[in-house]
Design an enzyme around this catalytic site. Structure first.
Site, PDB file in Angstrom:
ATOM      1  CG  ASN A 130      35.708  43.987  28.735  1.00 48.72           C
ATOM      2  OD1 ASN A 130      35.147  45.062  28.518  1.00 48.72           O
ATOM      3  ND2 ASN A 130      37.017  43.827  28.619  1.00 48.72           N
ATOM      4  CD  GLU A 131      32.999  41.035  35.680  1.00 48.67           C
ATOM      5  OE1 GLU A 131      33.203  39.918  35.167  1.00 48.67           O
ATOM      6  OE2 GLU A 131      33.395  41.334  36.814  1.00 48.67           O
TER       7      GLU A 131
END
Ligand code: F6R
Length: 642
Positions: free
Chosen positions: A166-167
Site C-alpha cells: 500500500n504505497e
C-alpha cells in the site's frame, strides 16, 4: 528507554509519539520478544482448540522473527498445526519458484521448516491472468473474513511509509488489489532483480482496511535507514502519504524498532525535551550541536536565550552558563580535527585523536567490498601512506555479484585475444569463454552465476582494488584478499558468518599486529554485507584481546558509501584540500566496473565518487557552520573500544 518486552510506552513518550512504540537494543532481541508473543498466542489457541490466523510479511525485517519461530518449533516443540497464514503481498507477475518470489521466500525461511499444513499457507498468486485478479482478491479477503480476521499481523515499513504494498496515496478503506509499485519501492527491490529494468511494476497486496481490522499489529523497523520514515509515521500526522501512519488509529498496534530506526524519535534525538535527563558529556555535545544546527548559528554565538527558548534551561542550571558550555563544546569539536590520522610524531598529543607514538604505525584497513577503502576513507588512506606508516589493506569479500554480465564477457574475451596475440595456449581460455557466453545468453533473471562467471567477476574487482592500492603507493605485500566464505553464495542473500571467516581475519590481524585498524562501521548498508564484515572483525578482536600487541591497537570505524556519522559522534575528522579531493576521486575511478549505473545502485542515483564527495563536503560544511575552520572536505571516524 529500552524495553525488554513489547509493552506500552510511557506517557512522556506519548507526548510526541502517536502510536505505541517500543525500542529494543537490537533486532535480534526484538524479534525474539515478538516470536515469544506469537508462540504464546498459538499455544493459547491450541488449548482452546482454535485456529490462529497470522498475517505475514516478507522483506528483510521479519527474517529474524521467522528464524526464531523455526527455533521454537525445533527446540521447544511449538507446533503450527493450528496456524493459518496470509501473506501481505506478492509481485505481479511472479512465478512461485522464481528466486524473488515471496512464495519461495516464505517456504525457505518458514513454511518448509515447521509443521504447518501447506494448505493453510496463503500468499497472493502472481501467476493469475489479469482479468482474474479482482475476483481472486475478493475471495482472498473473504477467506480471511470467514476466519474472523487476522489475529496477529506482522508488518515491515517501506522507505516511503508503505505497509504491504500500500504505497503513498493508499486510502484507509483500500481493499486487497493489484497495485502499481512506487519508484522508491522498485528501486529498493531492484537489488533482487539485477536492476530496475527487470523489476516488476505491479504487485498484489492486502489493503489497508484488512490490515486495520487485524486484532493486533506489530510493525518492525531496523536500522538508521528507517529512522526518517519511523519518525514521520510515529510523530507526524496521519496521512495517506505515509500509510503506516494509519496505524496511529489502530487500537492494538505496536511499532517495534531497534536503536538505529528509533534514532530520530524525539525521545532519542532530543530526550531533554521529553523528560529530565542526566547531562553527561556526550548528551551535552549532542544537544549543543543540535541547537547550533537548528538555529544555524556557530557554537560560540549561542546565547542563554537560545538555550532557554529551546527547552535546555536545565542544562544551564546544572552545568554552567552558555559562554562556558559553548567554549567547552567548541574545543571538543576542534580537537577532533587532525591532518595526522596516524598521530603527529613529536607533538603533544593530549588533545589529539591519535597517539604520537609509535611515530611509524602498522595500519590495517579493512574494506568490506573492494572499493569501500577508497570511497569512504580514501583521503585518510593516502595521508597514512604519505606520512610514512606501514599501511595494509584487506579486502574482506570478493564483491563479485556487483559486476555486470557483459563486463565478465568483455574480460574473458580479452584473455582469449591476449593468448591468441601472444601465441599462448588458448584452449582452456576459449572453453571458459564459450561456456560463460552460453550461460549468460540463456541466463534467466537473477539465476545464480556459474562458478566460472563468478570467478571472472571476482577477478575484475580484484584487479580494480589492486589498481587503487598501487595508486595510493602500496606494494603487493601490503594488499590482502580475504575472500571471506560467508559472501560466496552468488546471491544478494549472504550466509551468516562462520568460523572460517573469523579464522582468516584473526590470522591477518595476528600477522600484522596493527597499531591501528580501520573498519567499516556502516550498519545501514542495504545488503547487510558490511554488518557481517564488521561482526567478523569484532569477533576476531574479542578472541585476540589477550594478545599483548592488542593493548596498542586502536580501532577506528568509518562509514561506508551509504551514510556518515553524526557530528556529535565523530572522534576524528580528517580534512582534505581541493587537490586531495581530486586525488581521491581518481582513486575511486579505478573501480571501473562500479561506474556508470552499477548493478546494485540502491535508492541513490549518484555514482559512488559523487556520493563520497558530497558526503565529505557536507561534513566539512557542518564543521564550518558550527564555527570551525572551513575545509573542502572531511572524512570522519569513531573510535571503537573493545
Ligand atoms: C513485504 C512488504 C513490504 C516490506 C517493506 C519493508 O511483504 O509487504 O511492505 O515489509 O517494503 O521491507 P524490508 O523489511 O525489506 O525493509
Amino acid at each position: 528507554m529500552i524495553k525488554s518486552g513489547i509493552d506500552k510506552a510511557t506517557s512522556f513518550e506519548k507526548r510526541f509519539e502517536k502510536v505505541n512504540t517500543v525500542i529494543f537494543e537490537s533486532s535480534e532481541v526484538a524479534s525474539k520478544a515478538v516470536a515469544a508473543e506469537i508462540a504464546a498466542l498459538i499455544r493459547k489457541k491450541q488449548e482452546a482448540n482454535e485456529m490462529c490466523v497470522l498475517g505475514l510479511a516478507t522483506g528483510s525485517s521479519p527474517k529474524r522473527l521467522y528464524a526464531e519461530l523455526v527455533r521454537l518449533h525445533k527446540e521447544e516443540d511449538l507446533s503450527f498445526k493450528n496456524v493459518i497464514t496470509f501473506n501481505l503481498d506478492e509481485y505481479y507477475p511472479m512465478e512461485p519458484d522464481a528466486i524473488q518470489s515471496y512464495v519461495r521466500f516464505m517456504k525457505k525461511l518458514l513454511f518448509d521448516q515447521i509443521d504447518i499444513d501447506p494448505e493453510n499457507c496463503h500468499i497472493p498468486d502472481g501467476t493469475l491472468a489479469k482479468e482474474d485478479i479482482a475476483d481472486y482478491c475478493k475471495a482472498f479477503e473473504a477467506k480471511i473474513d470467514a476466519l474472523g480476521g487476522i489475529d496477529f499481523q506482522i508488518l515491515g515499513i517501506g522507505g516511503n511509509g508503505h505497509i504491504g504494498f500500500n504505497e503513498s496515496g493508499s486510502l484507509p478503506n483500500s481493499k486487497t488489489r493489484l497495485v502499481t509499485l512506487d519508484h522508491i519501492t522498485r528501486v529498493a527491490a531492484s537489488q533482487d532483480f539485477q536492476g530496475l529494468y527487470n523489476t516488476p511494476k505491479t504487485a498484489i497486496t492486502i489493503g489497508i482496511k484488512q490490515i486495520m481490522r487485524a486484532k493486533k499489529v506489530v510493525l518492525f523497523a531496523w536500522g538508521e535507514g528507517k529512522s526518517n520514515i519511523i519518525n514521520k509515521a510515529v510523530e507526524g500526522p496521519i496521512t495517506e502519504q505515509v500509510p503506516a501512519s494509519y496505524l496511529q488509529d489502530h487500537p492494538n498496534s505496536v511499532f517495534v524498532v531497534d536503536k538505529g530506526a528509533s534514532s530520530l524519535l524525539t525521545r532519542v534525538n532530543s530526550p531533554w525535551v521529553v523528560e529530565k535527563v542526566n547531562w553527561d558529556a556526550q548528551l551535552i555535545k549532542k544537544a549543543v550541536v543540535g541547537l547550533a544546527s537548528k538555529l544555524e548559528k556557530p557554537v560560540l554565538m549561542l546565547t542563554e536565550a537560545d538555550y532557554i527558548e529551546n527547552g535546555m534551561s536545565d542544562l544551564l542550571t546544572e552545568v554552567g552558563d552558555a559562554y562556558d558550555i559553548n567554549i567547552r563544546i567548541f574545543n571538543k569539536l576542534q580537537h577532533t580535527i587532525t591532518g595526522w590520522p596516524g598521530g603527529k610524531p613529536n607533538a603533544d598529543d593530549t588533545n589529539r585523536p591519535e597517539r604520537a607514538n609509535p611515530p611509524k604505525k602498522r595500519v590495517l584497513i579493512f574494506s568490506p567490498h573492494p572499493d569501500d577503502d577508497i570511497i569512504s576513507m580514501g583521503g585518510t588512506f593516502m595521508r597514512l601512506q604519505d606520512q610514512g606508516h606501514e599501511v595494509h589493506v584487506a579486502y574482506q569479500t570478493s564483491g563479485n555479484i556487483a559486476v555486470a554480465d557483459d563486463e565478465a564477457l568483455r574480460f574473458s574475451n580479452f584473455v582469449v585475444d591476449y593468448n591468441r596475440s601472444f601465441g599462448l595456449d588458448n584452449e582452456k581460455s576459449l572453453e571458459i569463454y564459450k561456456k560463460a557466453t552460453k550461460f549468460i545468453q540463456d541466463k534467466k533473471t537473477s539465476e545464480i552465476d556459474i562458478p566460472e562467471v563468478r570467478s571472472i567477476k571476482g577477478m575484475i574487482r580484484r584487479s580494480e582494488a589492486k589498481a587503487t592500492s598501487y595508486y595510493v603507493g602500496l606494494t603487493d605485500e601490503q594488499i590482502h584478499f580475504n575472500n571471506l566464505p560467508f559472501y560466496e553464495t552468488g546471491t544478494i542473500e549472504k550466509n551468516p558468518w562462520g568460523e572460517e571467516d573469523v579464522k582468516i581475519t584473526m590470522d591477518l590481524i595476528d600477522k600484522i599486529k596493527p597499531h591501528q585498524i580501520y573498519a567499516a562501521g556502516d550498519l545501514a548498508d542495504p545488503h547487510g554485507t558490511h554488518k557481517v564484515c564488521l561482526d567478523i572483525i569484532f569477533e576476531s578482536l574479542k578472541r585476540l584481546k589477550s594478545e599483548p600487541y592488542m593493548d596498542d591497537c586502536w580501532v577506528w570505524l568509518y562509514r561506508g558509501a551509504w551514510q556518515e556519522w553524526d557530528i556529535e559522534d565523530i572522534e576524528m575528522a580528517v580534512p582534505m584540500s581541493p587537490s586531495q579531493v581530486l586525488a581521491k576521486r581518481y582513486g575511486i575511478f579505478k573501480h571501473q566496473s562500479q561506474k556508470d549505473g552499477v548493478v546494485f545502485q540502491g535508492s541513490d542515483s549518484r555514482e559512488f565518487w559523487q556520493r563520497a564527495e558530497d558526503r565529505n563536503r557536507e561534513t566539512a560544511m557542518k564543521y564550518d557552520e558550527l564555527g570551525l575552520a572551513h575545509y573542502a572536505a572531511m572524512e570522519a571516524f569513531v573510535r571503537y573500544k573493545f
